[in-house]
Design a protein around this motif. Structure first.
Motif, mmCIF file in Angstrom:
data_model
loop_
_atom_site.group_PDB
_atom_site.id
_atom_site.type_symbol
_atom_site.label_atom_id
_atom_site.label_comp_id
_atom_site.label_asym_id
_atom_site.label_seq_id
_atom_site.Cartn_x
_atom_site.Cartn_y
_atom_site.Cartn_z
ATOM 1 N N GLN A 176 0.599 1.358 7.108
ATOM 2 C CA GLN A 176 -0.835 1.663 7.169
ATOM 3 C C GLN A 176 -1.107 3.103 6.760
ATOM 4 N N LEU A 177 -0.242 4.005 7.197
ATOM 5 C CA LEU A 177 -0.409 5.415 6.864
ATOM 6 C C LEU A 177 -0.262 5.632 5.359
ATOM 7 N N ASN A 178 0.725 5.009 4.752
ATOM 8 C CA ASN A 178 0.931 5.156 3.304
ATOM 9 C C ASN A 178 -0.249 4.611 2.517
ATOM 10 N N GLN A 179 -0.831 3.496 2.993
ATOM 11 C CA GLN A 179 -2.012 2.946 2.324
ATOM 12 C C GLN A 179 -3.168 3.936 2.398
ATOM 13 N N LEU A 180 -3.344 4.543 3.549
ATOM 14 C CA LEU A 180 -4.426 5.508 3.735
ATOM 15 C C LEU A 180 -4.209 6.742 2.864
#
Length: 213
Positions: A176-180
């Motif tokens: 999720q962090l990488n997507q953000l």
């Protein structure tokens, strides 16, 4: 062309999509309420890469009973997404927004709330079936909305962690962090040891900078 397959007219009217509203988009949208209507268009629909918006309970209606079972029909539609044709499954039982290649799954209210934006963008772009599907999933400013959804998921992952505890970025949180970060173009130094509180602060700061420019 976009095909909207949903048997419940009353459901569409609930979201202010009446016959009059749909008529404004006749050149770009075909609305299907019954198996009879579907049978008239399915050959053309499945021979192209046109976009299909399919309500999960369409074939649960006794009047739309199909020769195939519902599981097989759904699998046929999923198989279609592997051939580079977008299929959006929507319904009241769908609780979250999912995009996996050409496979999309969203709640019914999200589809009808964002449908006008999506149709307008579709027409503006020459009815190109490669349109960015996130206009339908997240709305006009899909980047901002997607960031908000990802942030909420990250905060939920951290809910049970004490604010002063050292952060351990596990696989789901990392995804999720990488997507953000990909959306914002931001970076975070993972060599640094974060507490949950400092991580939230840095991430909120990064998001605020992106939104405010």
């Amino acid at each position: 062309m976009i095909y909207l397959i949903d048997d419940k007219i009353i459901r569409q009217e609930k979201y202010n999509w009446t016959k009059k509203e749909f008529a404004q988009y006749n050149n770009a949208l075909t609305v299907i309420h019954s198996k009879l209507e579907l049978d008239k268009t399915k050959e053309r629909m499945f021979s192209t890469d046109d976009i299909i918006l399919f309500h999960d309970s369409f074939f649960d209606n006794p009047g739309n009973k199909h020769e195939k079972n519902v599981v097989q029909i759904r699998q046929d539609l999923i198989d279609r997404t592997r051939k580079k044709a977008t299929v959006v499954f929507f319904g009241g039982a769908v609780g979250s927004r999912t995009i996996s290649g050409k496979y999309v799954s969203i709640p019914v209210n999200i589809l009808y709330n964002n449908l006008e934006v999506f149709l307008n963008k579709y027409i503006e772009q020459g009815m190109n079936n490669s349109i960015e599907i996130r206009y339908l999933v997240f709305g006009d400013r899909f980047d901002i909305e997607e960031i908000a959804v990802l942030k909420e998921k990250i905060w939920r992952e951290l809910y049970d962690h004490p604010n002063n505890g050292e952060l351990n970025i596990k696989s789901e949180l990392s995804l999720q962090l990488n997507q953000l970060l990909n959306i914002t173009g931001g970076t975070m130094d993972f060599q640094q040891k974060f507490t949950v509180e400092s991580f939230k602060f840095q991430l909120s700061k990064l998001i605020k900078k992106y939104i405010n420019g």
